[in-house]
Design a protein around this motif. Sequence first.
Motif, mmCIF file in Angstrom:
data_model
loop_
_atom_site.group_PDB
_atom_site.id
_atom_site.type_symbol
_atom_site.label_atom_id
_atom_site.label_comp_id
_atom_site.label_asym_id
_atom_site.label_seq_id
_atom_site.Cartn_x
_atom_site.Cartn_y
_atom_site.Cartn_z
ATOM 1 N N VAL A 38 0.843 -1.207 0.000
ATOM 2 C CA VAL A 38 0.000 0.000 0.000
ATOM 3 C C VAL A 38 0.872 1.249 0.000
ATOM 4 O O VAL A 38 0.648 2.175 -0.781
ATOM 5 N N ILE A 39 1.874 1.265 0.873
ATOM 6 C CA ILE A 39 2.734 2.440 0.955
ATOM 7 C C ILE A 39 3.482 2.658 -0.352
ATOM 8 O O ILE A 39 3.518 3.768 -0.878
ATOM 9 N N SER A 40 4.062 1.597 -0.900
ATOM 10 C CA SER A 40 4.843 1.776 -2.130
ATOM 11 C C SER A 40 3.972 2.151 -3.324
ATOM 12 O O SER A 40 4.394 2.909 -4.186
ATOM 13 N N GLN A 41 2.755 1.644 -3.356
ATOM 14 C CA GLN A 41 1.896 1.888 -4.516
ATOM 15 C C GLN A 41 1.020 3.139 -4.396
ATOM 16 O O GLN A 41 0.640 3.715 -5.403
ATOM 17 N N CYS A 42 0.682 3.544 -3.165
ATOM 18 C CA CYS A 42 -0.293 4.625 -2.992
ATOM 19 C C CYS A 42 0.296 5.955 -2.543
ATOM 20 O O CYS A 42 -0.379 6.983 -2.647
ATOM 21 N N SER A 43 1.511 5.964 -2.040
ATOM 22 C CA SER A 43 2.039 7.217 -1.501
ATOM 23 C C SER A 43 2.176 8.297 -2.578
ATOM 24 O O SER A 43 1.947 9.471 -2.301
ATOM 25 N N ALA A 44 2.496 7.912 -3.801
ATOM 26 C CA ALA A 44 2.639 8.906 -4.875
ATOM 27 C C ALA A 44 1.316 9.621 -5.148
ATOM 28 O O ALA A 44 1.308 10.818 -5.452
ATOM 29 N N TYR A 45 0.213 8.916 -5.013
ATOM 30 C CA TYR A 45 -1.095 9.527 -5.251
ATOM 31 C C TYR A 45 -1.298 10.722 -4.326
ATOM 32 O O TYR A 45 -1.685 11.806 -4.777
ATOM 33 N N CYS A 46 -1.021 10.541 -3.042
ATOM 34 C CA CYS A 46 -1.175 11.647 -2.088
ATOM 35 C C CYS A 46 -0.067 12.675 -2.243
ATOM 36 O O CYS A 46 -0.303 13.867 -2.136
ATOM 37 N N ARG A 47 1.129 12.216 -2.527
ATOM 38 C CA ARG A 47 2.264 13.133 -2.668
ATOM 39 C C ARG A 47 2.032 14.116 -3.809
ATOM 40 O O ARG A 47 2.471 15.252 -3.758
ATOM 41 N N PHE A 48 1.322 13.695 -4.847
ATOM 42 C CA PHE A 48 1.088 14.568 -5.996
ATOM 43 C C PHE A 48 -0.303 15.182 -5.980
ATOM 44 O O PHE A 48 -0.849 15.531 -7.012
ATOM 45 N N GLY A 49 -0.887 15.294 -4.795
ATOM 46 C CA GLY A 49 -2.115 16.071 -4.648
ATOM 47 C C GLY A 49 -3.409 15.293 -4.646
ATOM 48 O O GLY A 49 -4.468 15.857 -4.418
ATOM 49 N N GLY A 50 -3.395 14.007 -4.923
ATOM 50 C CA GLY A 50 -4.614 13.211 -4.861
ATOM 51 C C GLY A 50 -5.627 13.528 -5.942
ATOM 52 O O GLY A 50 -6.830 13.369 -5.741
ATOM 53 N N TRP A 51 -5.172 13.963 -7.087
ATOM 54 C CA TRP A 51 -6.081 14.263 -8.192
ATOM 55 C C TRP A 51 -6.199 13.068 -9.105
ATOM 56 O O TRP A 51 -5.271 12.299 -9.274
ATOM 57 N N GLY A 52 -7.342 12.935 -9.738
ATOM 58 C CA GLY A 52 -7.550 11.857 -10.692
ATOM 59 C C GLY A 52 -7.718 10.520 -10.002
ATOM 60 O O GLY A 52 -8.157 10.432 -8.871
ATOM 61 N N ARG A 53 -7.333 9.490 -10.701
ATOM 62 C CA ARG A 53 -7.478 8.133 -10.180
ATOM 63 C C ARG A 53 -6.114 7.614 -9.725
ATOM 64 O O ARG A 53 -5.115 7.800 -10.413
ATOM 65 N N PRO A 54 -6.075 6.932 -8.584
ATOM 66 C CA PRO A 54 -4.808 6.330 -8.144
ATOM 67 C C PRO A 54 -4.325 5.295 -9.161
ATOM 68 O O PRO A 54 -5.101 4.802 -9.978
ATOM 69 N N SER A 55 -3.068 4.937 -9.079
ATOM 70 C CA SER A 55 -2.512 3.956 -10.008
ATOM 71 C C SER A 55 -3.201 2.604 -9.850
ATOM 72 O O SER A 55 -3.789 2.304 -8.808
ATOM 73 N N ARG A 56 -3.093 1.805 -10.861
ATOM 74 C CA ARG A 56 -3.668 0.455 -10.815
ATOM 75 C C ARG A 56 -3.050 -0.337 -9.661
ATOM 76 O O ARG A 56 -3.729 -1.083 -8.961
#
Length: 100
Positions: A38-56
């Motif tokens: 979860v940390i490795s796959q999802c942290s970028a989503y929040c780090r870059f503002g949480g816009w759009g859809r998270p990565s697959r």
Amino acid sequence: MAGRKLSKAVAVATAVALLAMLLAAGEAWECNVDEGRVISQCSAYCRFGGWGRPSRGCCDALRHADFGCICRKYGDQLRGYSCAMAIPSRCQIPGAPRSC
């Protein structure tokens, strides 16, 4: 303007740190979640503002999470971290709450 960027960066870093803390070692599979994934796959989503859809990869890491368990155990800590709370619904995971 620089103050806003710094505030946003601090908020994102705090959300990522909170997610890491909540899914800390020793509880790697608590609530049916692999914390490292979860940390490795999802942290970028929040780090870059949480816009759009998270990565697959992020969505897949949370696909089988027990959100009831997560909310019972960590709901108080997660309130106020809209980025982390938005991930399940943005991934369109059936039955995922929008908040705890």
